[in-house]
Structure formats: structure tokens, C-alpha cells
Design an enzyme around this catalytic site. Structure first.
Site, PDB file in Angstrom:
ATOM      1  N   CYS A  89      54.199  -8.377  -6.098  1.00 34.99           N
ATOM      2  CA  CYS A  89      53.061  -7.718  -6.742  1.00 34.99           C
ATOM      3  C   CYS A  89      53.513  -6.514  -7.562  1.00 34.99           C
ATOM      4  O   CYS A  89      53.211  -6.391  -8.744  1.00 34.99           O
ATOM      5  CB  CYS A  89      52.055  -7.298  -5.666  1.00 34.99           C
ATOM      6  N   CYS A  94      51.317  -8.663 -10.007  1.00 31.78           N
ATOM      7  CA  CYS A  94      50.033  -8.033 -10.369  1.00 31.78           C
ATOM      8  C   CYS A  94      50.211  -6.797 -11.256  1.00 31.78           C
ATOM      9  O   CYS A  94      49.531  -6.656 -12.273  1.00 31.78           O
ATOM     10  CB  CYS A  94      49.283  -7.586  -9.118  1.00 31.78           C
ATOM     11  N   ILE A  95      51.108  -5.907 -10.861  1.00 29.27           N
ATOM     12  CA  ILE A  95      51.170  -4.598 -11.528  1.00 29.27           C
ATOM     13  C   ILE A  95      51.721  -4.701 -12.953  1.00 29.27           C
ATOM     14  O   ILE A  95      51.036  -4.318 -13.906  1.00 29.27           O
ATOM     15  CB  ILE A  95      51.970  -3.577 -10.664  1.00 29.27           C
ATOM     16  N   LYS A  97      51.897  -7.291 -14.735  1.00 27.11           N
ATOM     17  CA  LYS A  97      50.974  -8.179 -15.458  1.00 27.11           C
ATOM     18  C   LYS A  97      49.751  -7.401 -15.948  1.00 27.11           C
ATOM     19  O   LYS A  97      49.350  -7.479 -17.106  1.00 27.11           O
ATOM     20  CB  LYS A  97      50.560  -9.329 -14.522  1.00 27.11           C
ATOM     21  N   GLY A 162      68.657  -6.200   3.307  1.00 24.64           N
ATOM     22  CA  GLY A 162      69.502  -7.361   3.594  1.00 24.64           C
ATOM     23  C   GLY A 162      68.665  -8.618   3.680  1.00 24.64           C
ATOM     24  O   GLY A 162      67.451  -8.564   3.936  1.00 24.64           O
ATOM     25  N   ALA A 192      57.270 -12.553   6.178  1.00 24.10           N
ATOM     26  CA  ALA A 192      56.426 -12.218   5.016  1.00 24.10           C
ATOM     27  C   ALA A 192      57.298 -12.294   3.766  1.00 24.10           C
ATOM     28  O   ALA A 192      57.377 -11.356   2.982  1.00 24.10           O
ATOM     29  CB  ALA A 192      55.833 -10.820   5.192  1.00 24.10           C
ATOM     30  N   TYR A 232      47.019 -19.583 -12.992  1.00 21.30           N
ATOM     31  CA  TYR A 232      46.824 -18.147 -13.170  1.00 21.30           C
ATOM     32  C   TYR A 232      47.898 -17.571 -14.110  1.00 21.30           C
ATOM     33  O   TYR A 232      47.617 -16.921 -15.084  1.00 21.30           O
ATOM     34  CB  TYR A 232      47.061 -17.435 -11.851  1.00 21.30           C
ATOM     35  N   GLU A 236      47.481 -16.180 -17.925  1.00 19.32           N
ATOM     36  CA  GLU A 236      47.568 -14.719 -18.095  1.00 19.32           C
ATOM     37  C   GLU A 236      48.694 -14.344 -19.057  1.00 19.32           C
ATOM     38  O   GLU A 236      48.513 -13.509 -19.954  1.00 19.32           O
ATOM     39  CB  GLU A 236      47.778 -14.039 -16.734  1.00 19.32           C
ATOM     40  N   ALA A 374      47.298 -10.889   1.544  1.00 19.99           N
ATOM     41  CA  ALA A 374      48.502 -10.618   2.333  1.00 19.99           C
ATOM     42  C   ALA A 374      48.357  -9.280   3.073  1.00 19.99           C
ATOM     43  O   ALA A 374      48.688  -9.163   4.253  1.00 19.99           O
ATOM     44  CB  ALA A 374      49.726 -10.589   1.419  1.00 19.99           C
ATOM     45  N   HIS A 500      22.159  -0.001 -16.512  1.00 21.10           N
ATOM     46  CA  HIS A 500      22.130  -0.353 -17.926  1.00 21.10           C
ATOM     47  C   HIS A 500      22.834   0.719 -18.751  1.00 21.10           C
ATOM     48  O   HIS A 500      22.689   1.891 -18.458  1.00 21.10           O
ATOM     49  CB  HIS A 500      20.668  -0.477 -18.374  1.00 21.10           C
ATOM     50  N   PRO A 501      23.578   0.408 -19.769  1.00 24.64           N
ATOM     51  CA  PRO A 501      23.994  -0.928 -20.171  1.00 24.64           C
ATOM     52  C   PRO A 501      25.385  -1.241 -19.633  1.00 24.64           C
ATOM     53  O   PRO A 501      26.355  -0.590 -19.991  1.00 24.64           O
ATOM     54  CB  PRO A 501      24.027  -0.826 -21.700  1.00 24.64           C
ATOM     55  N   GLU A 505      25.297  -5.737 -14.721  1.00 25.95           N
ATOM     56  CA  GLU A 505      23.848  -5.870 -14.508  1.00 25.95           C
ATOM     57  C   GLU A 505      23.352  -7.271 -14.865  1.00 25.95           C
ATOM     58  O   GLU A 505      22.259  -7.664 -14.470  1.00 25.95           O
ATOM     59  CB  GLU A 505      23.065  -4.833 -15.320  1.00 25.95           C
TER      60      GLU A 505
END
Ligand code: FAD
Ligand code: NAP
Length: 527
Positions: A89, A94-95, A97, A162, A192, A232, A236, A374, A500-501, A505
Site C-alpha cells: 500500500c 494505494c499511496i 497510485k 529478513g 501477512a 482495478y 487506474e 488487512a 447542497h451543493p 446528496e
């Protein structure tokens, strides 16, 4: 060395061993010729993989008094890209990107600013400086790597740079960068390790192509780019590259964003096409070869007609899914057998078939590959292990956003999945096209700004899924995701007073059903 006999979380699964001074509990799972009997460990928890899930689990565990070690190691990509602590990430996901997506949005805003009266000198010449962009992005990433290391030190979590693998159920061997080995034992172990991009088995893939592991630190501008894959990552990357001024072509094997609501995916793609991205449908790559001038000749095949096509690109970016990094772990030594053919671990409640070994994040089979998933699963697991927590991770109704030029945010069921589960007659689908106020000056394409709510037809019409294509889709959907968790109905949504706006909404203004056949196009901005 602390005796663990009294606090072993797997007492029921373990056997008692008499010793002259005390009873200890032994874990008797037979692994090859190993029979491991545990009594004392270096750590209460060892986490293999210092990404989103692993770090969240480790930090939560120390909050509850556990002694924790985290192993993290990045094997360089075939092109040689490597990065620091923090996982996908932060470093290659994510970051970077989101930052490149933001760079793309800003580029468009410069042009739009002129329509609002900003006097921008020579706006026609505005272009991106790729090395300045990658430098800014990489500097941010390095600062996050640094803060993460400091955070681990302050929390007294041992960080081991390691590559971890199991020696026996409770012993991990870390192979360090210089080849030296370090052994540690832990009572509980969390896997993980996340995943890495899959390279399709075609000539030239590993030699000449890049993946998301490389694009955010690419030393030269990508130029004309072929993106293979329309999930995805493919959409992207094609989206921000095109908006940054690099020609982008996408090969779509089946449908874009398979598994997502296909009406919404169609709008995302339609918007990208309007902005200049080329899509080749039913197309799979055949080969990539390097030409004398350094450019890449890519060939692909139409899966229906079998016809082959080719074109020349500066960059070929593979975005054909990701595999789990379990091959290095020597899982049989841990007694973990529940591994799917793709290398992912099958563990419904994050607990594997070795009772003291757990898995969180992208490494899990059939779970969304998303950072907050995660993190949440890692935290809940640590609470269950060290704080008497009972709460299990709920993988349903997880919101997500695809950061394409027009973003797509959703939570809950697609219209197709809702129909499959409940039948079309039991559903009511509310929908609308809308005009974001900020799209009036200058007049921008609003054809693809659309949202829908998929609900049960029977009153009070519980909402099963919300879908939104438009600006800041992630910000819009996040709050509604909480409402879906609370079981929001159409009645309640329609009784919610909008702000609004805003574009958010629009959900509170939904009143046209697909069944009615009425025109879902907007009448005016304030109607
Ligand atoms: P990771 O973050 O991948 O961490 C695993 C770590 O373990 C890595 O550092 C790895 O090198 C290390 N490791 C592996 N094997 C070993 C070993 N044997 N020993 C030691 N260390 C090891 N998600 C979102 O929610 N929003 C987004 O916008 C988003 N955008 C993305 C964009 C891209 C281009 C990509 C690739 C992913 C994106 N994701 C996004 C997905 C998100 O990054 C992942 O879901 C998340 O990082 C998974 O976390 P994790 O802890 O399971 O694994
Ligand atoms: P993905 O969403 O599974 O998409 C893979 C794409 O590649 C699909 O379009 C697939 O086509 C295609 N493909 C696979 N093998 C191919 C082959 N041999 N030839 C041609 N096309 C092939 O995977 P991803 O885009 O790599 O993303 C991985 C995960 O990262 C996602 O599931 C997501 O959870 C996470 N992620 C999240 C975000 C976000 O939250 N915004 C952003 C990026 C990534 P088919 O559909 O035909 O199989």
C-alpha cells in the site's frame, strides 16, 4: 524465557507433559519428522510481513502487552525495483497510485481554472515533468518508511529486515540481505506476506514489461503505454497515465472490472474512452519483443476471432492480477496445509489448520485485497489473541473505490449479484444521472455521472448495494458504507436531508426506479 504453560491459547489443542517442577503444554502436531513441544518462546507473536495487515496486528498486540517481532523483506522486481518497510500500500500501491491520480486531476484543473478566470500563462504548453512527479512521490514514500521504522522502535516491536520461513511450527528462520540467518521462536505466528504481480507466461513478459511494482518509480517517462488487464490496477494506471499526457491502450480479456456491477464498469470505461484511452476487448497478450530502437512491439490475440494484432509502445505494463507470497514460507514445516492452488491461505477466521498460525490480508483466499481489510482483520486478530477479544472480521459490505478519471465507489451487492441472490422481482433499483455543480464551468462531459441504489422491493426496502460514478467517489461512499452496515432502507435514505451543493446528496435525491421506465436524467441543478 517465560514459561507459557498456563497461558497457552491452544491448551485444548495441546497435550500435557509432566515435568518434575511443572506441567507444560506441548503442541503435538506431527510435521514430517518434527514433533514440536513448546514451553518458552522468544516472542508472544511473530508477524511475517510488515505491510498493512502485519503492522496493524503487531501494533495492536504490543498495546495489549505482547512481545512482538515483525519480519519484512522485499524481493526486487525483475526490473530491479525495491522499496522499504510498510508493504504494498505504502510503497507500490494505494499511496503512490492516489498521488499520481491526484497529479492527473491537478493537470486537468489547470485547464479548467482558465474558465474560472485564472490567467495561466501558456496553458496549452502545460505538461507533466515525470521525474519531478516520481521524485515527489518517492520522497513521500521514504518519509513514510522512516516514520514506520521509528514507530516500531518506539513501540518496542523488533523489526527484522529478513525473508522469513518456517523451520518448525514455532521457529522462523530469517534470511538477511547478506545471506546470514537469524532464528526466532514465537508462540503465535501471523502470516501477512501479501502478494506480488503475476507475469503472464508470454515471451518478453519478465524481460521487457513492467508492473505496478515499477511504474511509480520508473526512471524515465512511460511514453505510449500498453496496459494488459482491466481490473482495478489496469484501469487506474491507464487512467492516470492518459491524464498525465501519455497515450494509454488497455487489453481487456473478458470484461472490465469483472465482479463489479457491469453497468457502472461500462460507465467508467466509457468515460476513459471519451478522454482518449483505447480499449481492445477480448484481447490477450501473445508476445512482447524489444526493437532495435528500444521500443516494444506487442502482439495480442482476439480470443473469439483468434486474429492477432500488434503495435509499438514505449512501455508495456502488466496488471493481470497478483499471487500470494507463500512459496518461500516452507508452510509444511509449520503444519499449515490449507493452501489453495494459487498459493493463498484458506482460513475463514484467519486461523489456519495449525492452531497457532494465522493469516491476514492479501494472502487470504477469497477475501478482498484491500488495505483497510488487512488492517481491520489484523487488529481484531491481535485483540482475540492478547486481549480476550471475541469479535471476528466481517468481510461483508466492504466499500471500495476505483480511482479512475471518473471514480467508481460502491458498497454491497452489484445489481447482478443482488438479482442472482434475490431474483429480479424482489428488487427495486433506484437510479439517476446527475450534474456535479463543478462540471458546469467549464462545461464538462456529464454523460457518465450516474448512481444507483439496489434495494429489496418489499417495504421498507433495505438497501443491498450503493454505486456511484463521479468525482470523489470514495469520499461519497465511505459514510454510506456505515449506513449500509446499520441496515439503511430506501425510506431512511429518502428521508435524509442532503448537503447542497454536493455530489453525495444525489443519493438522498434518488426517487426514480428502473422498473418505472422514467427518464433518470437530471432536469436542472437545483430541482
Ligand atoms: P502487503 O502490504 O503486501 O505486505 C506484505 C509484506 O510482506 C511486503 O512488504 C512483503 O515484501 C513482505 N513479505 C512477503 N514475504 C515475506 C517473507 N517471507 N518474509 C518477510 N517479509 C515478507 N487497496 C486499497 O484499499 N485501496 C487502494 O487504493 C489500493 N490501491 C492499490 C494499488 C496497487 C497498484 C496495488 C498493487 C494494490 C492496491 N491496493 C489498494 C491493495 C493493497 O495495497 C493491499 O490490499 C494491501 O497492501 C495488503 O496488505 P497486506 O498486509 O496483506 O500485504
Ligand atoms: P484484478 O482486479 O484481479 O484484475 C486482473 C485483470 O487482469 C483482469 O482484468 C483479468 O481479466 C486480467 N488478466 C488476468 N490474466 C490475464 C492474462 N493472462 N491475459 C490478459 N488479461 C489477464 O487484479 P489487479 O488489477 O492486479 O488488482 C489486484 C487487487 O489489488 C485487486 O483485486 C484489488 O483488491 C487491489 N487493488 C485495489 C485498488 C483500490 O482499492 N482502488 C486498486 C488497485 C488494486 P479477467 O477479468 O478476464 O480475469
Amino acid at each position: 524465557m517465560n514459561p507459557v504453560s498456563d497461558s497457552c491459547p491452544h491448551r485444548e489443542a495441546c497435550c500435557q507433559f509432566g515435568r518434575s517442577d511443572k506441567i507444560i503444554y506441548g503442541f503435538l502436531k506431527e510435521v514430517g519428522t518434527n514433533v514440536f513441544v513448546h514451553g518458552t518462546y522468544d516472542y508472544d507473536l511473530a508477524v511475517i510481513g510488515g505491510g498493512s495487515g502485519g503492522l496493524a496486528c503487531a501494533k495492536e498486540a504490543v498495546n495489549h502487552g505482547a512481545r512482538v517481532a515483525v519480519l519484512d523483506y522485499v524481493t526486487p522486481s525483475p526490473l530491479g525495483s525495491k522499496w522499504g518497510l510498510g508493504g504494498t500500500c505504502v510503497n507500490v500501491g494505494c499511496i503512490p497510485k492516489k498521488l499520481m491520480h491526484q497529479a492527473a486531476i491537478l493537470g486537468e484543473s489547470i485547464h479548467e481554472a482558465v474558465a474560472y478566470g485564472w490567467e495561466v500563462p501558456a496553458v496549452g504548453d502545460v505538461k507533466i515533468n515525470w521525474s519531478a512527479l516520481t521524485e515527489a512521490v518517492q520522497n513521500h514514500i521514504k518519509s513514510v518508511n522512516w516514520v514506520t521504522r521509528v514507530d516500531l522502535r518506539e513501540k518496542k516491536i523488533e523489526y527484522i529486515n529478513g525473508l522469513g520461513s518456517f523451520k518448525d511450527p514455532h521457529t522462523i528462520v530469517a534470511t538477511m540481505k547478506n545471506g546470514s540467518k537469524k532464528e526466532l521462536t514465537a508462540r503465535n505466528i501471523v502470516i501477512a506476506v501479501g502478494g506480488r504481480p503475476i507475469y503472464p507466461d508470454i515471451p518478453g513478459a519478465k524481460e521487457y514489461c513492467i508492473t505496478s511494482d515499477d511504474i511509480f518509480s520508473l526512471a524515465h517517462p512511460p511514453g505510449k503505454t500498453l496496459v494488459v488487464g482491466a481490473g482495478y490496477i489496469g484501469l487506474e494506471c491507464a487512467g492516470f497515465l492518459n491524464s498525465l499526457g501519455y497515450s494509454a491502450t488497455v487489453l481487456v480479456r473478458s470484461v472490465p472490472l469483472r465482479g463489479f456491477d457491469q453497468q457502472m464498469a461500462g460507465l467508467v470505461v466509457a468515460e476513459m474512452e471519451t478522454r482518449g484511452v483505447t480499449f481492445h476487448r477480448r484481447a490477450v497478450p501473445v508476445s512482447v519483443e524489444k526493437m532495435e530502437n528500444g521500443q516494444l512491439k506487442a502482439r495480442w490475440m482476439n480470443t473469439e476471432t483468434k486474429e492477432q494484432s500488434e503495435d509499438v509502445f514505449d512501455t508495456v505494463l502488466l496488471a493481470t492480477g497478483r499471487y500470494a507470497l507463500t512459496a518461500d514460507l516452507n508452510l509444511p514445516a509449520a503444519g499449515v496445509g490449507c493452501v489453495a492452488p494459487n498459493g493463498k491461505i484458506v482460513a475463514a477466521t484467519e486461523q489456519t489448520d495449525a492452531p497457532h498460525v494465522f493469516a491476514v490480508g492479501d494472502v487470504l483466499q477469497d477475501r478482498p485485497e484491500l488495505t483497510p481489510v488487512a488492517i481491520h482483520a489484523g487488529r481484531l486478530l491481535a485483540r482475540r489473541l492478547f486481549a480476550g477479544g471475541q469479535q471476528q472480521m466481517d468481510y461483508d459490505n466492504i466499500a471500495t473505490t476505483i480511482f479512475t478519471p471518473l471514480e467508481y465507489g460502491c458498497v454491497g451487492l452489484s445489481e447482478e449479484e443482488a438479482t442472482r441472490r434475490h431474483g429480479a422481482d424482489s428488487l427495486e433499483v433506484y437510479h439517476a444521472f446527475y450534474k456535479p455543480t463543478e462540471f458546469f464551468i467549464p462545461q464538462r462531459n456529464i454523460r457518465n455521472c450516474y448512481l444507483k441504489a439496489v434495494a429489496l422491493r418489499e417495504a421498507p426496502q433495505r438497501i443491498l448495494g450503493l454505486h456511484f460514478v463521479g468525482p470523489v467517489a470514495g469520499e461519497v461512499i465511505q459514510g454510506f458504507a456505515a449506513a449500509i452496515k446499520c441496515g439503511i432502507t430506501m425510506e431512511q435514505l429518502m428521508n435524509t436531508v442532503g448537503i447542497h451543493p454536493t455530489v453525495a446528496e444525489e443519493f438522498t435525491r434518488l426517487n426514480i426506479t428502473k422498473r418505472s421506465g422514467k427518464d433518470p436524467n437530471p432536469a436542472s441543478c437545483c430541482s
